[in-house]
Design a protein around this motif. Sequence first.
Motif, PDB file in Angstrom:
ATOM      1  N   LEU A 151       0.871  -1.152   0.000  1.00 50.50           N
ATOM      2  CA  LEU A 151       0.000   0.000   0.000  1.00 50.50           C
ATOM      3  C   LEU A 151       0.919   1.215   0.000  1.00 50.50           C
ATOM      4  O   LEU A 151       1.758   1.354   0.895  1.00 50.50           O
ATOM      5  N   TYR A 152       0.814   2.039  -1.020  1.00 48.82           N
ATOM      6  CA  TYR A 152       1.621   3.258  -1.138  1.00 48.82           C
ATOM      7  C   TYR A 152       0.797   4.428  -0.643  1.00 48.82           C
ATOM      8  O   TYR A 152      -0.341   4.627  -1.067  1.00 48.82           O
ATOM      9  N   TRP A 153       1.384   5.202   0.260  1.00 51.07           N
ATOM     10  CA  TRP A 153       0.702   6.336   0.877  1.00 51.07           C
ATOM     11  C   TRP A 153       0.926   7.606   0.072  1.00 51.07           C
ATOM     12  O   TRP A 153       2.044   7.921  -0.312  1.00 51.07           O
ATOM     13  N   ILE A 154      -0.160   8.349  -0.166  1.00 50.29           N
ATOM     14  CA  ILE A 154      -0.111   9.640  -0.850  1.00 50.29           C
ATOM     15  C   ILE A 154      -0.165  10.734   0.216  1.00 50.29           C
ATOM     16  O   ILE A 154      -1.058  10.756   1.049  1.00 50.29           O
ATOM     17  N   LEU A 155       0.804  11.625   0.150  1.00 53.11           N
ATOM     18  CA  LEU A 155       0.882  12.755   1.080  1.00 53.11           C
ATOM     19  C   LEU A 155       1.307  13.974   0.270  1.00 53.11           C
ATOM     20  O   LEU A 155       2.331  13.923  -0.423  1.00 53.11           O
ATOM     21  N   SER A 156       0.537  15.025   0.302  1.00 48.62           N
ATOM     22  CA  SER A 156       0.827  16.267  -0.441  1.00 48.62           C
ATOM     23  C   SER A 156       1.054  15.989  -1.924  1.00 48.62           C
ATOM     24  O   SER A 156       2.029  16.435  -2.512  1.00 48.62           O
TER      25      SER A 156
END
Length: 130
Positions: free
Chosen positions: A47-52
């Motif tokens: 699971l790749y996290w998206i931030l900004s």
Amino acid sequence: MPLHMTKIAFGAKCYDDLAGWYENRGEIALTTRNRPTRHAEMVGGSLYWILSHSLVARSEILSFTETPEGRWHINLKPELVRVHQQPKRAHQGWRYLTEDKAPRDLADGEDVGDALPGKLAGKLERLGLI
């Protein structure tokens, strides 16, 4: 080759907030209403996290389990791995991510500052400069 997914780190204002979600936790389980159709391909993926507007980190997907309420848990390895930031637009829920489009992990000793921030990289990419 496992399939991955992306998800917004909703509520996290910076990477340290996201990392704080993982501190002193033996198990990480995200709850979702629906099990992904391709869930069997995703076990062993990440699971790749998206931030900004950037993919910034990943966690290995261990399994999917159904809750008594009929929802699904996405069970993650309680380890957050930094990746080379890659531009990614925000979206609701989760989305599939193939291996060829996933960013690579940062190498030992490599600093996240060695990579361009996601918004800047996205703008330069649209201009054809990278």
